[in-house]
Motif scaffolding. Structure first.
Motif, short mmCIF file in Angstrom:
data_model
loop_
_atom_site.label_atom_id
_atom_site.label_comp_id
_atom_site.label_asym_id
_atom_site.label_seq_id
_atom_site.Cartn_x
_atom_site.Cartn_y
_atom_site.Cartn_z
N ASN A 16 0.82 -1.21 0.00
CA ASN A 16 0.00 0.00 0.00
C ASN A 16 0.86 1.26 0.00
OD1 ASN A 16 -2.47 -1.27 -0.15
ND2 ASN A 16 -2.72 -1.39 2.05
N HIS A 17 2.02 1.21 0.63
CA HIS A 17 2.92 2.37 0.60
C HIS A 17 3.32 2.68 -0.85
CE1 HIS A 17 3.33 1.35 4.87
NE2 HIS A 17 3.67 2.62 5.04
N THR A 18 3.65 1.65 -1.61
CA THR A 18 4.03 1.83 -3.01
C THR A 18 2.85 2.31 -3.83
OG1 THR A 18 5.68 0.09 -2.79
CG2 THR A 18 5.05 0.70 -5.03
N ARG A 19 1.68 1.78 -3.56
CA ARG A 19 0.48 2.20 -4.29
C ARG A 19 0.20 3.68 -4.06
NH1 ARG A 19 -4.09 -0.93 -2.39
NH2 ARG A 19 -5.16 -0.31 -4.28
N ALA A 36 -7.88 7.49 -1.21
CA ALA A 36 -8.58 6.40 -0.53
C ALA A 36 -9.54 5.69 -1.47
CB ALA A 36 -9.31 6.93 0.69
N SER A 37 -10.29 6.47 -2.22
CA SER A 37 -11.25 5.89 -3.16
C SER A 37 -10.55 5.10 -4.26
CB SER A 37 -12.10 7.01 -3.77
OG SER A 37 -12.98 6.49 -4.72
N GLU A 43 -9.72 6.57 4.44
CA GLU A 43 -8.97 7.82 4.53
C GLU A 43 -7.98 7.76 5.69
OE1 GLU A 43 -11.18 11.53 4.20
OE2 GLU A 43 -12.68 10.51 2.96
N ARG A 44 -8.37 7.14 6.76
CA ARG A 44 -7.48 7.01 7.92
C ARG A 44 -6.23 6.20 7.57
NH1 ARG A 44 -9.74 5.55 13.75
NH2 ARG A 44 -8.51 7.21 14.66
N THR A 45 -6.42 5.12 6.82
CA THR A 45 -5.29 4.30 6.38
C THR A 45 -4.36 5.11 5.48
OG1 THR A 45 -6.53 2.24 6.57
CG2 THR A 45 -4.62 2.21 5.11
N VAL A 46 -4.94 5.85 4.53
CA VAL A 46 -4.14 6.68 3.63
C VAL A 46 -3.36 7.73 4.42
CG1 VAL A 46 -4.23 8.38 1.76
CG2 VAL A 46 -5.56 6.27 1.60
N GLN A 47 -3.99 8.33 5.41
CA GLN A 47 -3.29 9.32 6.24
C GLN A 47 -2.10 8.68 6.95
OE1 GLN A 47 -6.60 10.73 8.59
NE2 GLN A 47 -6.77 12.60 7.38
N ALA A 48 -2.28 7.47 7.45
CA ALA A 48 -1.19 6.77 8.14
C ALA A 48 -0.06 6.43 7.16
CB ALA A 48 -1.71 5.51 8.81
#
Length: 119
Positions: A16-19, A36-37, A43-48
């Motif tokens: 996910n970091h690479t994505r 996120a979409s 959105e919380r995961t993307v923020q992290a």
């Protein structure tokens, strides 16, 4: 032996970091909501993930007006010791279909418009 159904592993080659980095390489003005979409994450995961990448020095976030602009350090190296001497730029170029170095934006670029310098 081929596996199918619920017992099949759900791992992937690209983290996910690479994505997130790939999506930002395509559009440095992308909003967290849109990331996120597009990546099917919260959105919380993307923020992290963004926080991890920023703390590790892979990207910087600059507030421009009401939007964030992200800039990737394409000279950043892979984190694992086995690849630690290699830059991440070729991987991001491969995943973004960029023919050469990652596209760069200037302060004159409009949010939401793709940089055409790599075309």
């Amino acid at each position: 032996m081929e596996m199918s159904g619920p017992s099949r592993s759900t791992w992937t080659f690209v983290t996910n970091h690479t994505r997130v980095l790939t999506a930002i390489a395509r559009n440095p003005w992308i909003r967290i909501r849109d990331l996120a979409s597009a990546l099917d994450l919260t959105e919380r995961t993307v923020q992290a993930l963004l926080s991890d990448l920023e703390q590790a020095g892979y990207l910087t976030r600059t507030r421009e007006g009401r939007r964030n602009r992200y800039q990737i350090d394409a000279g950043g190296k892979f984190r694992h010791p086995a690849e630690g001497d290699r830059p991440i730029a070729p991987l991001l170029a491969l995943l973004t279909d960029a023919p050469g170095p990652l596209p760069h934006r200037t302060g004159d670029d409009e949010p939401g418009e793709r940089d055409r310098s790599a075309d």
